[in-house]
Design a protein around this motif. Structure first.
Motif, PDB file in Angstrom:
ATOM      1  N   SER A   1      26.574  46.748  35.278  1.00 32.45           N
ATOM      2  CA  SER A   1      26.340  48.153  35.884  1.00 32.45           C
ATOM      3  C   SER A   1      27.166  48.158  37.241  1.00 32.45           C
ATOM      4  CB  SER A   1      24.697  48.187  36.241  1.00 32.45           C
ATOM      5  OG  SER A   1      24.500  49.173  36.437  1.00 32.45           O
ATOM      6  N   MET A   2      26.235  48.325  38.523  1.00 33.73           N
ATOM      7  CA  MET A   2      27.116  48.156  39.785  1.00 33.73           C
ATOM      8  C   MET A   2      27.984  47.124  39.822  1.00 33.73           C
ATOM      9  SD  MET A   2      25.681  48.013  43.563  1.00 33.73           S
ATOM     10  CE  MET A   2      25.194  46.175  43.473  1.00 33.73           C
ATOM     11  N   GLY A   3      27.616  45.911  39.324  1.00 34.36           N
ATOM     12  CA  GLY A   3      28.222  44.745  39.438  1.00 34.36           C
ATOM     13  C   GLY A   3      29.642  44.773  38.215  1.00 34.36           C
ATOM     14  N   GLY A   4      29.410  45.574  37.408  1.00 39.97           N
ATOM     15  CA  GLY A   4      30.619  45.802  36.443  1.00 39.97           C
ATOM     16  C   GLY A   4      31.683  46.401  37.268  1.00 39.97           C
ATOM     17  N   GLU A   5      31.260  47.384  38.355  1.00 46.87           N
ATOM     18  CA  GLU A   5      32.240  48.151  39.123  1.00 46.87           C
ATOM     19  C   GLU A   5      32.730  47.350  40.022  1.00 46.87           C
ATOM     20  OE1 GLU A   5      32.843  51.497  42.476  1.00 46.87           O
ATOM     21  OE2 GLU A   5      31.274  51.379  41.406  1.00 46.87           O
ATOM     22  N   VAL A   6      32.117  46.314  40.568  1.00 38.15           N
ATOM     23  CA  VAL A   6      32.354  45.285  41.469  1.00 38.15           C
ATOM     24  C   VAL A   6      33.494  44.354  40.817  1.00 38.15           C
ATOM     25  CG1 VAL A   6      32.018  43.112  42.843  1.00 38.15           C
ATOM     26  CG2 VAL A   6      30.500  45.176  42.757  1.00 38.15           C
ATOM     27  N   ALA A   7      33.206  43.929  39.472  1.00 41.63           N
ATOM     28  CA  ALA A   7      34.363  43.074  38.808  1.00 41.63           C
ATOM     29  C   ALA A   7      35.410  43.983  38.470  1.00 41.63           C
ATOM     30  CB  ALA A   7      33.590  42.931  37.446  1.00 41.63           C
ATOM     31  N   LEU A   8      35.443  45.163  38.301  1.00 45.30           N
ATOM     32  CA  LEU A   8      36.669  45.894  38.089  1.00 45.30           C
ATOM     33  C   LEU A   8      37.332  45.859  39.307  1.00 45.30           C
ATOM     34  CD1 LEU A   8      35.321  48.991  36.392  1.00 45.30           C
ATOM     35  CD2 LEU A   8      37.112  47.442  35.350  1.00 45.30           C
ATOM     36  N   GLN A   9      36.697  46.122  40.544  1.00 44.09           N
ATOM     37  CA  GLN A   9      37.479  45.930  41.881  1.00 44.09           C
ATOM     38  C   GLN A   9      38.086  44.639  42.230  1.00 44.09           C
ATOM     39  OE1 GLN A   9      38.567  48.159  43.952  1.00 44.09           O
ATOM     40  NE2 GLN A   9      37.011  49.929  44.008  1.00 44.09           N
ATOM     41  N   PHE A  10      37.339  43.436  41.740  1.00 46.13           N
ATOM     42  CA  PHE A  10      37.776  42.277  41.874  1.00 46.13           C
ATOM     43  C   PHE A  10      39.251  41.994  41.293  1.00 46.13           C
ATOM     44  CE2 PHE A  10      38.547  37.669  41.614  1.00 46.13           C
ATOM     45  CZ  PHE A  10      37.810  37.180  42.706  1.00 46.13           C
ATOM     46  N   ALA A  11      39.260  42.572  39.939  1.00 51.61           N
ATOM     47  CA  ALA A  11      40.534  42.440  39.368  1.00 51.61           C
ATOM     48  C   ALA A  11      41.612  43.265  39.695  1.00 51.61           C
ATOM     49  CB  ALA A  11      40.348  42.951  37.745  1.00 51.61           C
ATOM     50  N   LEU A  12      41.328  44.445  40.321  1.00 52.37           N
ATOM     51  CA  LEU A  12      42.180  45.170  41.156  1.00 52.37           C
ATOM     52  C   LEU A  12      42.817  44.756  42.346  1.00 52.37           C
ATOM     53  CD1 LEU A  12      40.465  48.954  40.123  1.00 52.37           C
ATOM     54  CD2 LEU A  12      42.733  47.991  39.410  1.00 52.37           C
ATOM     55  N   ARG A  13      41.789  44.137  43.150  1.00 55.30           N
ATOM     56  CA  ARG A  13      42.264  43.890  44.618  1.00 55.30           C
ATOM     57  C   ARG A  13      42.744  42.458  44.588  1.00 55.30           C
ATOM     58  NH1 ARG A  13      40.390  47.395  48.262  1.00 55.30           N
ATOM     59  NH2 ARG A  13      39.699  45.848  49.853  1.00 55.30           N
ATOM     60  N   HIS A  14      42.217  41.635  43.613  1.00 54.39           N
ATOM     61  CA  HIS A  14      42.637  40.121  43.826  1.00 54.39           C
ATOM     62  C   HIS A  14      43.159  39.597  42.439  1.00 54.39           C
ATOM     63  CE1 HIS A  14      40.416  40.011  47.535  1.00 54.39           C
ATOM     64  NE2 HIS A  14      39.640  40.613  47.106  1.00 54.39           N
ATOM     65  N   PRO A  15      43.987  40.312  41.837  1.00 49.43           N
ATOM     66  CA  PRO A  15      44.777  40.160  40.694  1.00 49.43           C
ATOM     67  C   PRO A  15      45.106  38.506  40.524  1.00 49.43           C
ATOM     68  CG  PRO A  15      46.411  41.432  41.678  1.00 49.43           C
ATOM     69  CD  PRO A  15      45.062  41.455  42.696  1.00 49.43           C
ATOM     70  N   GLY A  16      45.493  37.823  41.375  1.00 49.52           N
ATOM     71  CA  GLY A  16      45.804  36.658  41.311  1.00 49.52           C
ATOM     72  C   GLY A  16      45.068  35.561  41.447  1.00 49.52           C
ATOM     73  N   ARG A  17      43.570  36.145  41.419  1.00 47.35           N
ATOM     74  CA  ARG A  17      42.137  35.085  41.171  1.00 47.35           C
ATOM     75  C   ARG A  17      41.746  35.454  39.951  1.00 47.35           C
ATOM     76  NH1 ARG A  17      40.486  33.696  46.356  1.00 47.35           N
ATOM     77  NH2 ARG A  17      39.175  32.394  45.108  1.00 47.35           N
ATOM     78  N   CYS A  18      41.961  36.701  39.347  1.00 47.22           N
ATOM     79  CA  CYS A  18      41.233  37.059  38.162  1.00 47.22           C
ATOM     80  C   CYS A  18      41.947  36.636  36.848  1.00 47.22           C
ATOM     81  CB  CYS A  18      40.745  38.462  38.087  1.00 47.22           C
ATOM     82  SG  CYS A  18      39.864  39.071  37.094  1.00 47.22           S
ATOM     83  N   ALA A  19      41.118  35.782  35.978  1.00 48.31           N
ATOM     84  CA  ALA A  19      41.961  35.550  34.878  1.00 48.31           C
ATOM     85  C   ALA A  19      41.672  36.142  33.531  1.00 48.31           C
ATOM     86  CB  ALA A  19      41.611  33.816  34.359  1.00 48.31           C
ATOM     87  N   ALA A  20      40.321  36.735  33.743  1.00 44.61           N
ATOM     88  CA  ALA A  20      39.850  37.691  32.629  1.00 44.61           C
ATOM     89  C   ALA A  20      38.877  38.293  33.318  1.00 44.61           C
ATOM     90  CB  ALA A  20      39.370  36.634  31.299  1.00 44.61           C
ATOM     91  N   LEU A  21      38.339  39.594  32.697  1.00 43.04           N
ATOM     92  CA  LEU A  21      37.367  40.454  33.121  1.00 43.04           C
ATOM     93  C   LEU A  21      36.439  41.008  31.763  1.00 43.04           C
ATOM     94  CD1 LEU A  21      36.381  42.536  35.106  1.00 43.04           C
ATOM     95  CD2 LEU A  21      38.038  44.146  34.243  1.00 43.04           C
ATOM     96  N   VAL A  22      35.016  40.915  32.434  1.00 38.54           N
ATOM     97  CA  VAL A  22      34.082  41.482  31.379  1.00 38.54           C
ATOM     98  C   VAL A  22      33.085  42.543  32.143  1.00 38.54           C
ATOM     99  CG1 VAL A  22      32.018  41.068  29.950  1.00 38.54           C
ATOM    100  CG2 VAL A  22      33.923  39.169  29.993  1.00 38.54           C
ATOM    101  N   ALA A  23      33.281  43.655  31.804  1.00 34.16           N
ATOM    102  CA  ALA A  23      32.402  44.826  32.149  1.00 34.16           C
ATOM    103  C   ALA A  23      31.335  45.248  31.198  1.00 34.16           C
ATOM    104  CB  ALA A  23      33.375  45.877  32.699  1.00 34.16           C
ATOM    105  N   VAL A  24      30.070  44.863  31.810  1.00 34.30           N
ATOM    106  CA  VAL A  24      28.994  45.484  30.823  1.00 34.30           C
ATOM    107  C   VAL A  24      28.330  46.655  31.654  1.00 34.30           C
ATOM    108  CG1 VAL A  24      26.436  44.608  29.975  1.00 34.30           C
ATOM    109  CG2 VAL A  24      28.183  42.907  30.438  1.00 34.30           C
ATOM    110  N   ALA A  25      28.326  47.869  30.856  1.00 29.86           N
ATOM    111  CA  ALA A  25      28.138  49.251  31.191  1.00 29.86           C
ATOM    112  C   ALA A  25      28.251  49.361  32.533  1.00 29.86           C
ATOM    113  CB  ALA A  25      26.393  49.261  30.989  1.00 29.86           C
ATOM    114  N   PRO A  26      29.702  49.274  32.844  1.00 34.59           N
ATOM    115  CA  PRO A  26      29.888  49.160  34.526  1.00 34.59           C
ATOM    116  C   PRO A  26      29.833  50.527  34.789  1.00 34.59           C
ATOM    117  CG  PRO A  26      31.844  49.387  32.883  1.00 34.59           C
ATOM    118  CD  PRO A  26      30.857  49.179  31.852  1.00 34.59           C
ATOM    119  N   GLY A  27      29.517  50.771  36.117  1.00 32.39           N
ATOM    120  CA  GLY A  27      29.648  52.027  37.060  1.00 32.39           C
ATOM    121  C   GLY A  27      30.889  52.114  37.397  1.00 32.39           C
ATOM    122  N   GLY A  28      31.393  53.264  37.957  1.00 35.15           N
ATOM    123  CA  GLY A  28      32.584  53.681  38.774  1.00 35.15           C
ATOM    124  C   GLY A  28      33.648  54.094  37.513  1.00 35.15           C
TER     125      GLY A  28
END
Length: 303
Positions: free
Chosen positions: A121-148
């Motif tokens: 949800s809201m945390g799914g949008e945070v995860a998307l932003q993490f992948a966008l803003r910190h690509p070197g730190r993110c190895a994979a992304l799982v978004a469950v019913a994400p906002g945004g």
């Protein structure tokens, strides 16, 4: 506007829900102290950071069922976001981008390097932003019913009404949020397709969280930062194509809160992304469709 702070921790003997296989720790980062759940027994795979949703939610609520089975393959961490749960003195930014940056600071404090990130949800949008803003730190992304991932709410009148609600000052919002939180037990059951799938202890913890002083104000700040008069200010659909890590979207087909079309649109824009739509499943897909969620995520991360 002055930054809001998270509610104070309760006395040590206060009841707290902990997922099986998790221990509670605290870590200093982003100017405050994060409550962190860490797996007690885990595999040696890439660490996984779990991000909970908005409203009266915390790390133990969203990830109660998934924590232990996901930690079979890898170390798992889940933190209470600023203004939520038992995290203290971390400024509430209101934006998913701000929360993603705070979690990057927390990851540094925990000694985590490259990690998989999952949010709901809201945390799914945070995860998307993490992948966008910190690509070197993110190895994979799982978004469950994400906002945004929507241009606007259902209809221009609904959008306008939601925006007007965000203009209410905090002294007005606080008693309104407290009143609404009195009915969270009934509201949470409308978030899912089949309320009988929710563990009773999870519903009880959400009711407890809703009754804590200041509960819901961080989510209110998120809504203020996300909802505009004519459209959503946090629409990431034009940006998600920059995400290059392996990505999985997991969404209940009967979600009454966040349209699955947002996940479908984002999955179509991210190279190689996978979309799993779960039939007869509502917003809390990781809880309601627990078995399917664990199987999909373990298989996805193993690959």
């Amino acid at each position: 506007m002055a930054p809001r702070r998270g509610p104070s921790s309760p006395s040590p003997d206060a009841a707290r829900l902990l997922p099986p296989g998790a221990v509670e720790e605290f870590a200093e980062a982003a100017g405050g102290r994060f409550r962190v759940l860490r797996s007690t027994a885990s595999g040696t795979g890439t660490p996984l950071l779990l991000i909970h949703g908005g409203g009266p939610d915390n790390a133990a609520i969203s990830w109660y069922r998934a924590f232990a089975p996901l930690s079979v393959d890898r170390p798992v961490f889940a933190a209470d976001l600023a203004g939520c749960g038992y995290t203290e003195d971390v400024a509430v930014t209101g934006t998913a981008a701000g929360m993603a940056d705070q979690l990057a600071e927390l990851a540094d404090a925990l000694g985590l390097g490259r990690m998989a990130v999952a949010g709901v949800s809201m945390g799914g949008e945070v995860a998307l932003q993490f992948a966008l803003r910190h690509p070197g730190r993110c190895a994979a992304l799982v978004a469950v019913a994400p906002g945004g991932l929507v241009e606007r709410l259902q209809g221009r009148y609904a959008q306008r009404a939601a925006w007007l609600a965000t203009l209410l000052p905090d002294p007005v919002l606080r008693p309104l949020a407290a009143l609404a939180n009195r009915f969270v037990g009934a509201a949470v059951k409308r978030m899912v397709h089949d309320p009988s799938t929710l563990p009773a202890e999870v519903v009880a913890e959400m009711v407890r969280e809703a009754r804590r002083p200041g509960s819901g104000m961080a989510y209110g700040a998120y809504n203020k930062a996300s909802i505009g008069p004519r459209g959503m200010l946090n629409n990431l659909l034009p940006e998600v194509g920059r995400i290059t890590v392996p990505t999985l979207f997991f969404h209940g087909a009967a979600d009454p809160l966040v349209p699955p079309s947002g996940s479908a649109g984002a999955a179509a824009r991210i190279p190689g992304a996978r979309l799993v739509l779960v039939p007869d499943c509502g917003h809390w897909a990781q809880l309601e469709a627990h078995g399917a969620f664990v199987d999909e995520v373990r298989g996805f991360l193993a690959g």
